[in-house]
Design an enzyme around this catalytic site. Sequence first.
Site, short mmCIF file in Angstrom:
data_model
loop_
_atom_site.label_atom_id
_atom_site.label_comp_id
_atom_site.label_asym_id
_atom_site.label_seq_id
_atom_site.Cartn_x
_atom_site.Cartn_y
_atom_site.Cartn_z
N CYS A 177 0.82 -1.23 0.00
CA CYS A 177 0.00 0.00 0.00
C CYS A 177 0.85 1.27 0.00
O CYS A 177 0.32 2.37 -0.18
CB CYS A 177 -0.95 -0.01 1.20
SG CYS A 177 -2.08 -1.41 1.15
N HIS A 220 -3.20 7.06 1.50
CA HIS A 220 -3.67 5.70 1.29
C HIS A 220 -4.94 5.50 2.12
O HIS A 220 -5.01 5.91 3.28
CB HIS A 220 -2.59 4.70 1.70
CG HIS A 220 -3.10 3.30 1.71
ND1 HIS A 220 -3.65 2.73 0.59
CD2 HIS A 220 -3.17 2.37 2.70
CE1 HIS A 220 -4.04 1.51 0.89
NE2 HIS A 220 -3.76 1.26 2.15
N ASN A 268 -10.08 -0.41 0.50
CA ASN A 268 -8.63 -0.28 0.42
C ASN A 268 -8.16 -0.92 -0.89
O ASN A 268 -8.23 -2.14 -1.04
CB ASN A 268 -8.02 -1.00 1.63
CG ASN A 268 -6.50 -0.97 1.65
OD1 ASN A 268 -5.86 -0.73 0.63
ND2 ASN A 268 -5.92 -1.24 2.80
N1 COA Z 1 -17.99 -8.14 11.08
C1 COA Z 1 -18.45 -8.19 12.34
N2 COA Z 1 -17.66 -8.43 13.40
C2 COA Z 1 -16.36 -8.59 13.17
C3 COA Z 1 -15.80 -8.54 11.88
C4 COA Z 1 -16.69 -8.32 10.81
N3 COA Z 1 -16.26 -8.25 9.53
N4 COA Z 1 -14.49 -8.73 11.96
C5 COA Z 1 -14.21 -8.89 13.25
N5 COA Z 1 -15.33 -8.81 13.99
C6 COA Z 1 -15.49 -8.94 15.44
C7 COA Z 1 -14.33 -9.65 16.08
O1 COA Z 1 -14.50 -11.03 16.06
C8 COA Z 1 -14.37 -9.08 17.47
O2 COA Z 1 -15.36 -9.75 18.22
P1 COA Z 1 -15.15 -10.06 19.80
O3 COA Z 1 -15.05 -8.71 20.44
O4 COA Z 1 -16.37 -10.80 20.14
O5 COA Z 1 -13.89 -10.84 19.88
C9 COA Z 1 -14.84 -7.66 17.29
O6 COA Z 1 -15.50 -7.63 16.00
C10 COA Z 1 -13.69 -6.65 17.30
O7 COA Z 1 -12.66 -7.14 16.45
P2 COA Z 1 -11.37 -6.33 16.17
O8 COA Z 1 -10.50 -7.09 15.22
O9 COA Z 1 -10.76 -5.87 17.47
O10 COA Z 1 -12.02 -5.06 15.45
P3 COA Z 1 -11.36 -3.69 15.13
O11 COA Z 1 -12.09 -2.61 15.82
O12 COA Z 1 -9.86 -3.74 15.30
O13 COA Z 1 -11.68 -3.54 13.57
C11 COA Z 1 -10.50 -3.74 11.51
C12 COA Z 1 -11.15 -4.49 12.67
C13 COA Z 1 -9.91 -4.77 10.57
C14 COA Z 1 -11.57 -2.94 10.81
C15 COA Z 1 -9.41 -2.81 12.08
O14 COA Z 1 -8.58 -3.52 12.96
C16 COA Z 1 -8.56 -2.16 11.03
O15 COA Z 1 -9.02 -1.43 10.21
N6 COA Z 1 -7.23 -2.41 11.10
C17 COA Z 1 -6.32 -1.79 10.18
C18 COA Z 1 -6.36 -2.55 8.90
C19 COA Z 1 -5.57 -1.89 7.81
O16 COA Z 1 -5.49 -0.70 7.74
N7 COA Z 1 -5.03 -2.75 6.95
C20 COA Z 1 -4.39 -2.35 5.76
C21 COA Z 1 -3.12 -1.65 5.98
S1 COA Z 1 -2.61 -1.05 4.47
#
Ligand code: COA
Length: 353
Positions: free
Chosen positions: A135, A280, A310
Amino acid sequence: MSEQDQSHVDRAAVQTAGGSCVGATIVGSGVAIPQTVLTNADLEKIIDTSDDWIRKRTGITQRRVAKRELGETTASLGTKALQAALDDAGMVPTDLDQLVVATITPDMPTPSAACQIASDIGAGNIGAFDLGAACSGFVFALNTVDALIRSGVAKNVGVVGADIITRHIDYSNRGRGTSILFGDAAGAFIVKGSDDPSRGVLARSMHTDGGRWPDLFIPRVDEDFPSDFDHEANAVELDCLHMNGRAVFKFAVSTFGDLIQETLDKVGLRPEDVDHYVCHQSNKRILDAARDRFGLPEEKVRVNIDRYGNTVAASVCLCFNELKTEGRIEPGQLVMFLGFGAGLTWGSSLWRL
Ligand code: COA
């Protein structure tokens, strides 16, 4: 000598004769967007998620998915975006003397996407290569291209960011942390040498922390996993993107702000001096955190993740192209391009347009 041979000689001369340009300008931009839309409602039907959860956590409402059966490949999208950028610049493919393609998803390991695009567009035997920095790829490519121009290697350069990352997404519940985020697209710039030294890159940063690769990777075989990988907690399909979402989120929020500050410090500018921050698009909350840290108004930090998700190396170009199409890009403006992603990698490219 045929006209085509003469053109190769003329362009080869650019690469050897010195006479470097002292500046660089972005004279054209274009994009190529796959036809198929994948909405949050579509995802609700195939995985355990909800539109509300995705919007609140990421700001995304839909993304595009490239389909091979529609002829949508990395090379075809990249070629279409490059042609649009050439049209925007009022140039033809044979005007180019170099092509740099930022991608981590070339259609084949070899040839490079750059070789395919150069051939498909009819650019002739120009220098063409891929640059793989996930990215951060398009931002790293912009810095590379500015340097190629200022060192006399090239004068008219095509820069493409193209990725079909959905080929490596697991659309089962196992992959719901990534399938909600990613989409496909391509974007392109034409960068031209200038005799005005104030135009082009004013400050750049390119960083990697290779030790953190296990936070974002695509394993091809079992041996690719880190030795301490927790297979029970993270069931990962081979050839699919694995992401430690929480770790990447934390990394991105802090790194993004630090990167802006580091880049401004290099040239003694204040945050408000920059006309556009073209970032990005990984998560709207990450962009909002950076905006809050510097007290920037919404119109200075473009967000289009809601419509495309993304798109890896294409995202920065998609944002810039929207600003340009809306007539908000003008010569003399200061634009900071920012990227971060797998590697881990992060980088900036501050341009005087
Ligand atoms: N739909 C619903 N629930 C979901 C889910 C989805 N698609 N994905 C995960 N969950 C759940 C998890 O299981 C977790 O449940 P629990 O609390 O019962 O264990 C809860 O939601 C929170 O999960 P978590 O992974 O902590 O969520 P988050 O707030 O960190 O959001 C992302 C997840 C992926 C959106 C976030 O971490 C993110 O954007 N990270 C950066 C990713 C990024 O930028 N990547 C590219 C870099 S170039």
